[in-house]
Design a protein around this motif. Structure first.
Motif, PDB file in Angstrom:
ATOM      1  N   GLY A 231       0.814  -1.216   0.000  1.00  0.00           N
ATOM      2  CA  GLY A 231       0.000   0.000   0.000  1.00  0.00           C
ATOM      3  C   GLY A 231       0.844   1.260   0.000  1.00  0.00           C
ATOM      4  N   VAL A 232       1.903   1.258   0.780  1.00  0.00           N
ATOM      5  CA  VAL A 232       2.809   2.408   0.808  1.00  0.00           C
ATOM      6  C   VAL A 232       3.498   2.568  -0.548  1.00  0.00           C
ATOM      7  CG1 VAL A 232       4.939   3.325   1.817  1.00  0.00           C
ATOM      8  CG2 VAL A 232       3.175   2.357   3.301  1.00  0.00           C
ATOM      9  N   GLN A 233       3.937   1.465  -1.134  1.00  0.00           N
ATOM     10  CA  GLN A 233       4.581   1.526  -2.446  1.00  0.00           C
ATOM     11  C   GLN A 233       3.619   2.039  -3.511  1.00  0.00           C
ATOM     12  OE1 GLN A 233       6.045  -2.508  -2.753  1.00  0.00           O
ATOM     13  NE2 GLN A 233       7.993  -1.978  -1.787  1.00  0.00           N
ATOM     14  N   ALA A 234       2.346   1.668  -3.421  1.00  0.00           N
ATOM     15  CA  ALA A 234       1.347   2.160  -4.380  1.00  0.00           C
ATOM     16  C   ALA A 234       1.139   3.663  -4.226  1.00  0.00           C
ATOM     17  CB  ALA A 234       0.031   1.411  -4.186  1.00  0.00           C
ATOM     18  N   LEU A 235       1.107   4.152  -2.990  1.00  0.00           N
ATOM     19  CA  LEU A 235       0.984   5.596  -2.766  1.00  0.00           C
ATOM     20  C   LEU A 235       2.161   6.344  -3.373  1.00  0.00           C
ATOM     21  CD1 LEU A 235      -0.234   5.966   0.940  1.00  0.00           C
ATOM     22  CD2 LEU A 235      -1.373   6.832  -1.096  1.00  0.00           C
ATOM     23  N   ILE A 236       3.356   5.806  -3.187  1.00  0.00           N
ATOM     24  CA  ILE A 236       4.562   6.453  -3.714  1.00  0.00           C
ATOM     25  C   ILE A 236       4.583   6.402  -5.236  1.00  0.00           C
ATOM     26  CG2 ILE A 236       7.089   6.268  -3.805  1.00  0.00           C
ATOM     27  CD1 ILE A 236       6.912   5.397  -0.812  1.00  0.00           C
TER      28      ILE A 236
ATOM     29  N   GLY B  81       2.835   9.190  -7.128  1.00  0.00           N
ATOM     30  CA  GLY B  81       3.449  10.509  -7.027  1.00  0.00           C
ATOM     31  C   GLY B  81       3.938  10.698  -5.612  1.00  0.00           C
ATOM     32  N   GLU B  82       4.362  11.876  -5.289  1.00  0.00           N
ATOM     33  CA  GLU B  82       4.855  12.138  -3.945  1.00  0.00           C
ATOM     34  C   GLU B  82       3.664  12.400  -3.020  1.00  0.00           C
ATOM     35  OE1 GLU B  82       7.745  15.340  -1.795  1.00  0.00           O
ATOM     36  OE2 GLU B  82       8.279  14.660  -3.791  1.00  0.00           O
ATOM     37  N   PRO B  83       3.338  11.434  -2.151  1.00  0.00           N
ATOM     38  CA  PRO B  83       2.172  11.618  -1.275  1.00  0.00           C
ATOM     39  C   PRO B  83       2.444  12.665  -0.201  1.00  0.00           C
ATOM     40  CG  PRO B  83       3.299   9.570  -0.732  1.00  0.00           C
ATOM     41  CD  PRO B  83       3.986  10.148  -1.941  1.00  0.00           C
TER      42      PRO B  83
ATOM     43  N   LEU C  67      -0.299  10.050   3.686  1.00  0.00           N
ATOM     44  CA  LEU C  67       0.403   8.959   4.363  1.00  0.00           C
ATOM     45  C   LEU C  67      -0.206   8.687   5.739  1.00  0.00           C
ATOM     46  CD1 LEU C  67       4.093   9.752   3.397  1.00  0.00           C
ATOM     47  CD2 LEU C  67       2.808   7.717   2.769  1.00  0.00           C
ATOM     48  N   ASP C  68      -0.511   9.740   6.479  1.00  0.00           N
ATOM     49  CA  ASP C  68      -1.117   9.563   7.797  1.00  0.00           C
ATOM     50  C   ASP C  68      -2.471   8.866   7.695  1.00  0.00           C
ATOM     51  OD1 ASP C  68       1.025  10.681   9.117  1.00  0.00           O
ATOM     52  OD2 ASP C  68      -0.004  12.523   9.701  1.00  0.00           O
TER      53      ASP C  68
END
Length: 93
Positions: A60-65, A68-70, A75-76
Motif C-alpha cells: 500500500g505504501v509503495q502504491a501511494l509512492i 506521485g509524492e504523497p 500517508l497519515d
C-alpha cells in the motif's frame, strides 16, 4: 531496525530479521521475517504487524509512492487504518 516515517501523528519502524535460508513459495510474494511497528502518538498506542499484513502495508505504501509524492496527510490517513488495530499502550521506560 529502520525508522521509515515520523510525522506529528505516527512513527513507522521496520524490523528485519535475517533468515539463514530462503524458503521457496509456489505462489505469491515471499514473506520475510520481521515487520513494522506503528506508533500512534496521539492515542499513545502501538501495533506490530508481520507476515501477510506487513506485506499488505508495504504494498500500500509503495502504491501511494508510485502515484506521485504523497503528502503527509495522505500517508497519515493510510497509516491510520493500520494504527487503529493497535491495542498495546506505549510505555516509556
Amino acid at each position: 531496525m529502520h525508522m521509515l516515517y515520523n510525522s506529528d501523528s505516527f512513527i513507522v519502524v521496520q524490523f528485519d530479521v535475517p533468515t539463514a535460508e530462503l524458503h521457496a513459495v509456489e505462489e505469491g510474494p515471499q514473506l520475510n521475517r520481521g515487520g513494522f511497528e506503528i506508533v500512534d502518538k496521539f492515542a499513545r498506542k502501538e501495533i506490530f504487524i508481520e507476515g501477510a499484513l506487513a506485506e499488505s502495508f508495504q504494498q500500500g505504501v509503495q502504491a501511494l509512492i508510485a502515484e506521485g509524492e504523497p503528502s503527509e496527510d495522505e500517508l497519515d490517513a493510510f497509516i491510520e487504518r493500520y494504527a487503529l488495530m493497535g491495542q498495546q499502550p506505549v510505555v516509556m521506560h
